[in-house]
Scaffold this motif. Structure first.
Motif, short mmCIF file in Angstrom:
data_model
loop_
_atom_site.label_atom_id
_atom_site.label_comp_id
_atom_site.label_asym_id
_atom_site.label_seq_id
_atom_site.Cartn_x
_atom_site.Cartn_y
_atom_site.Cartn_z
N GLU A 44 -10.29 -14.18 12.38
CA GLU A 44 -8.99 -14.06 13.04
C GLU A 44 -9.09 -14.53 14.48
OE1 GLU A 44 -6.80 -10.22 14.47
OE2 GLU A 44 -6.27 -10.54 12.37
N ARG A 171 -13.98 -8.21 9.95
CA ARG A 171 -13.02 -9.08 10.62
C ARG A 171 -13.68 -9.56 11.90
NH1 ARG A 171 -7.13 -7.33 12.87
NH2 ARG A 171 -8.43 -5.94 14.13
N HIS A 283 -10.87 -3.39 11.80
CA HIS A 283 -9.62 -3.59 11.07
C HIS A 283 -9.29 -2.45 10.13
CE1 HIS A 283 -12.97 -4.98 8.67
NE2 HIS A 283 -12.22 -5.01 7.58
#
Length: 314
Positions: A44, A171, A283
């Motif tokens: 991300e 993540r 996350h």
């Protein structure tokens, strides 16, 4: 258990992927840990950082079948899982496999698909199988989803639900390169065939052997208590709406085992937990207010720093 096998595996992957990706050895190592643990990864960060290129380079490095899925709002669940179609020649229905029937899946811009399409990944990511029209089919081994998403843009995107996020092992944010690294990226970009020239440097048997042996890495009661203190801290506090699930606790322990093995140890130390908790847990919690990526990382780090680190005679 031979820890040198983990060290050599890590070095081969980092050296090969680094031929294309500049200055992201830690990110490559984290993805490698996730793959050994059988987990999926969500990359991300803002556009143009190199998320898709890293996934492509990594998939070429570990070998196996690879398919890329560009997630869009009009993508249907059957576009991922496959469909039963009527074959006029044979006079019966036949199943046509979707792109999920592969070893490495690049789910590019996963948050652009509708919630209905996103939910079609839940069974595949957790149980390594797909059910279509009441018939369940097993996915190949290994099965790895490497997804990317842009956390800043909101137009035309659908936030991943908590159940989906919890199925990602880690993540990871890529981050901007340094000045020197960006100059090197420009120089390498002149050779557009770099990624095409990458060769597979590890095989399925080698990966399978590591998967079967990292469980031999142990942890003392004091270290286990420290890990549980961090987990419980994510479930407390006035700002916490949702803490880490037991699935997250298991993921953290597995990541610490592999990280220890990659550093030549057959036992976990508190530093393994501190390092892995940032990426495995960030996350998996929901706090009050705006849950931007940066604030979640800061919250996890503040929780880790609030827990007393055990002092062991190692």
């Amino acid at each position: 258990m031979e820890t040198k096998n983990f060290i050599n595996f890590r070095k081969k992957i980092i050296d090969n992927v680094s031929k294309v990706i500049v200055g992201k050895d830690e990110v490559i190592e984290l993805v490698t840990i996730s793959v050994i643990c059988g987990g999926h990864v969500l990359l991300e960060d803002v556009p143009g950082i190199g998320k898709t290129v890293l996934v492509k380079a990594f998939s070429k490095t570990i070998g196996g079948d690879f398919k890329r899925i560009q997630f869009t709002p009009d993508l249907l669940p059957s576009d991922l899982t496959g469909i039963n179609f009527y074959n006029q020649k044979t006079g019966d229905f036949q199943f046509k496999e979707g792109p999920l029937f592969t070893s490495v899946v690049l789910a590019d811009e996963i948050n652009r698909a509708t919630p209905r399409t996103q939910s079609s990944l839940l069974e595949a990511m957790e149980e390594r199988q797909i059910t279509v029209d009441g018939v369940t089919r097993k996915l190949p081994e290994p099965f790895i989803v490497l997804a990317t998403q842009n956390p800043v843009e909101s137009y035309g995107t659908f936030p991943l639900p908590e159940a989906q996020l919890d199925r990602f092992f880690m993540r990871i944010g890529m981050g901007y390169p340094t000045r020197e690294e960006e100059l090197e990226i420009i120089n390498r970009n002149m050779n557009t065939s770099l990624i095409d020239s990458l060769q597979c440097v590890v095989d399925k048997e080698e990966l399978s052997a590591l998967k079967n042996s990292y469980s031999e890495v142990k942890a003392s009661p004091e270290v286990m208590a420290y890990m549980m203190d961090i987990i419980e801290a994510t479930r407390k506090g006035d700002r916490v709406l949702l803490g880490v699930s037991p699935r997250g606790t298991i993921a953290l322990f597995k990541a610490c085992q592999v990280n220890a093995a990659m550093n030549g140890r057959d036992f976990i130390i508190p530093e393994d937990i501190k390092k892995m908790a940032t990426y495995v847990l960030n996350h998996r919690i929901i706090t009050k207010g705006v849950n931007k990526s940066k604030s979640i990382y800061e919250n996890i780090n503040s929780i880790i720093n609030s827990v007393d680190t055990p002092v062991e005679d190692l």
